[in-house]
Structure formats: structure tokens, C-alpha cells
Design an enzyme around this catalytic site. Sequence first.
Site, PDB file in Angstrom:
ATOM      1  CG  PHE A 105      42.969  53.204  41.161  1.00  0.00           C
ATOM      2  CD1 PHE A 105      42.144  54.328  41.137  1.00  0.00           C
ATOM      3  CD2 PHE A 105      42.402  51.975  40.879  1.00  0.00           C
ATOM      4  CE1 PHE A 105      40.789  54.215  40.835  1.00  0.00           C
ATOM      5  CE2 PHE A 105      41.053  51.853  40.577  1.00  0.00           C
ATOM      6  CZ  PHE A 105      40.248  52.972  40.558  1.00  0.00           C
ATOM      7  CG  ASP A 128      45.784  46.740  44.739  1.00  0.00           C
ATOM      8  OD1 ASP A 128      45.684  45.893  43.826  1.00  0.00           O
ATOM      9  OD2 ASP A 128      45.020  47.721  44.847  1.00  0.00           O
ATOM     10  CE  LYS A 140      42.324  47.064  36.455  1.00  0.00           C
ATOM     11  NZ  LYS A 140      42.519  47.692  37.755  1.00  0.00           N
TER      12      LYS A 140
HETATM   13  C1  LIG Z   1      41.711  48.358  38.775  1.00  0.00           C
HETATM   14  C2  LIG Z   1      42.343  48.358  40.107  1.00  0.00           C
HETATM   15  C3  LIG Z   1      41.585  48.251  41.285  1.00  0.00           C
HETATM   16  C4  LIG Z   1      40.068  48.263  41.279  1.00  0.00           C
HETATM   17  O1  LIG Z   1      39.514  47.176  40.647  1.00  0.00           O
HETATM   18  P1  LIG Z   1      37.922  47.164  40.310  1.00  0.00           P
HETATM   19  O2  LIG Z   1      37.713  45.776  39.802  1.00  0.00           O
HETATM   20  O3  LIG Z   1      37.673  48.236  39.317  1.00  0.00           O
HETATM   21  O4  LIG Z   1      37.220  47.407  41.589  1.00  0.00           O
HETATM   22  C5  LIG Z   1      42.242  48.162  42.480  1.00  0.00           C
HETATM   23  N1  LIG Z   1      43.592  48.199  42.540  1.00  0.00           N
HETATM   24  C6  LIG Z   1      44.358  48.305  41.437  1.00  0.00           C
HETATM   25  C7  LIG Z   1      45.840  48.321  41.575  1.00  0.00           C
HETATM   26  C8  LIG Z   1      43.763  48.405  40.191  1.00  0.00           C
HETATM   27  O5  LIG Z   1      44.521  48.559  39.097  1.00  0.00           O
END
Ligand SMILES: *Cc1c(COP(=O)(O)O)cnc(C)c1O
Length: 397
Positions: free
Chosen positions: A140, A225, A254
Amino acid sequence: MMDTKTLLEWSATYHTPNYGARAPICLVRGDGVRVWDSDGREYLDFGAGIAVTSLGHCHPRVTGAIQEAAATLLHVSNLYHSAPQIHLAKLLCEHSFAERVFFGNSGAEANEAAIKLARKYAKTRWSDDRYEIVATRDSFHGRTLAALTATGQEKYQHGFEPLVPGFKHVPYNDLKAMERAVDGRTAAILVECIQGEGGVNIPDDGYLPGLRTLCDATGALLILDEVQTGVGRTGRLWAYEHTGIAPDIMTLAKALANGVPIGAMLARNEIASVLTAGTHGSTFGGTPFVTSVALATLTAVLEEKIPDRAARMGRHLMDGLRDVGRRHPAVRDVRGRGLLIGVELTQAVSPLVDACREAGLLVLSAGEKVLRLTPPLVVGEAECDRALEIIDRVLPP
Ligand SMILES: *Cc1c(COP(=O)(O)O)cnc(C)c1O
């Protein structure tokens, strides 16, 4: 205040329906690990948003920074310098592999910046036809079009095609598959250190080091990420610290400002240098307001040794979950690192999420069958034990 029933009716009337599966409660107040709804009911918040409010709700240092910034200077554009943005970038670099930082407003935007940087770097350093990003299934990376294309889950992509060209996916934790996918057109490999939304999937110890070796051999960049795993969540400040390697680019969001929207892309200088004046930007990225809140958050995380706490409390919670699991055949696996924990079930997780909430515990899911726990990193043993008691009670016998 408006009664809850009316609020929920208006929500159904006036919002776009994309959050149509929302729980039927309206949260109005938070303090530490607890939140309250509009009927005055109290909950233990073991989601912390979605792994966002790592210092708990209304942490005094965060609230203080917000109040001070609000009374000093909320916004200036990136046409000018601002001190909190500079201090935050410096602090991030001093405590990571990185030498340069770009600020955006979300995880998706941080990943967009990383993808753009990787493309620009590959074109500048290698050749015009080197632009591919290899990502993993069940990953994700966010909802904007490029981040969505990188996301290896069709359910998020369906209906939004055509997606962005230049992306490939291989199974996660499969080094051989990645070796087959990476070639002279690969600009970067993009992976999470632990797949969060995809099911709290933890790769083998050799996986990230293997990706590092592959990148070094081929000239592809390694983008990690850490939007969910970063800022102490896994028991180290950054999850890559568990592996002995460092990425070329890392993305954060986050928990970085404990709930105020921020995204950041960190990179080594040699790579970041291709983002020359005017090549990328964001109106809201890195304002004095958000960066002073992130600065207060990160300073508290470092000074209060929050990652160590997350490691310790994670062990306690996971031990407890394994005990619970032994009593319930519906629990197939308990896994996690620090306070990013997944409980894999033999059945659909959503009824359990509802039952926990009705019993006063907010939890998350990850995929169809994994219960995900991401409490604030300041959670105490007594709160963990209370959560364990509730989970034990609502699991089918
Ligand atoms: C939540 C998340 C995102 C996206 O973040 P947003 O602030 O909702 O755009 C991207 N990568 C990972 C691993 C995430 O958990």
C-alpha cells in the site's frame, strides 16, 4: 451539541460515499490512549488513527507546539525560508541515513515525490528509457494515481484505470522474483519494510539486505516506504534499522506530526541533487505550523526514548496475544514488530473489529483476515492488559 443520530444522518447525506463503511460512532475528544464519542462513551484507541497519534491524543508537547505556532505564524509559502522547516529537515537528517528532505502533506505525496525523484535521477544519471518502478503485491503506497499504481492491490485500483505506465509488481518477500524483475529499465525498487495495510507482513531477515545488494549491483534505487513503520512504530526510530542496511530514499508521513498532516521524502544528497530549482513543489508542504508540530513530535520521540518503549510494550502485547491465541482456534498467527502487530484469523476480521468497538476498544484490520493493533507508542501495560481482556472476550471460543 447535535445528537448522534442526526450527525450520522447528515454524514450519510453530505459526504461522498467512499467512507461508507465507517463505524456508526462520532468521536469528539481524546486524551492519551483514550477517546470519547458523542454519546460520552469511552474507548481505548488501539488504532491511534491509523498508526498516526503515536504520542497519544493531545500530548502536551504537541498541543503546546500547535498553540505556539497558531499564535506566531501558520503559513508562509516555499518562496521563503522558515525556521521550523529548516530545523525539522536538519533533525531528520541527523537521525537517519538521509542528507536532504522534501516536505509534502501525506504519505501518497511523499511517495509521489520519491517516484518522481527516482525517475528524474535515472534519466539524468543513466538514460531516458530508464524509468520503471518495481513494487510488490499486497503493498500500500497511497491513493494518488502514481501511488495507487505502485500499490499492489487491484481492489484499490479498480475503476480508476488507465493507471500510470512504468510500474511492475512481484510477490513481497521473494528476492528471486525481484531479481528477475529488475533490469536496465529499472529506476527503483519501492517496498515497505513491513507491509502494513496488506496484512502486517514481515519479510525474512535477508529480504531487505538482498534488495540493497540487488540495487547496488544494478544501479536501481532502493525506496523504503516507512509511512507506517517510521518514527518509532516498530521499536527502532526507522524500521530499516532492524536490517543493517539503509535505503537511498525513504518516505514518511503518518506519525511524523502526531496527527497534523505532513509527508516527507528523505534522500541521499547525490540523488536529491537532480531535483533542481522549480522541478517539484507543494503549496502547503512544510509550513511553519506543521513543521513546528513535527519538530515537537520528533523531539519528544527522541528525548522520551519512545522507540524503546514501543519495543518493550510490543513484546508485552504480543506475548499476551499469543496467550489469547492459544485459547481460541480462530487465531492462526500473531506477528509484529514493536507496536505494529497483526493477529491473523481463520475467518473474516470485520465482525471482530465491530465487537471490540462495542466493548470499548478501537482496533484496525489489515486485509480480510488480519486484526491490526497500532496503539499509541506511549501505551501502558495496564491498557494493553485491558485490550487483551476485551479481545479474549469477543473472540469466538
Ligand atoms: C497510509 C500509508 C500510505 C498513504 O498515506 P496517506 O497519508 O493516506 O496518503 C502510504 N504508504 C503506507 C505504507 C501507508 O501505510
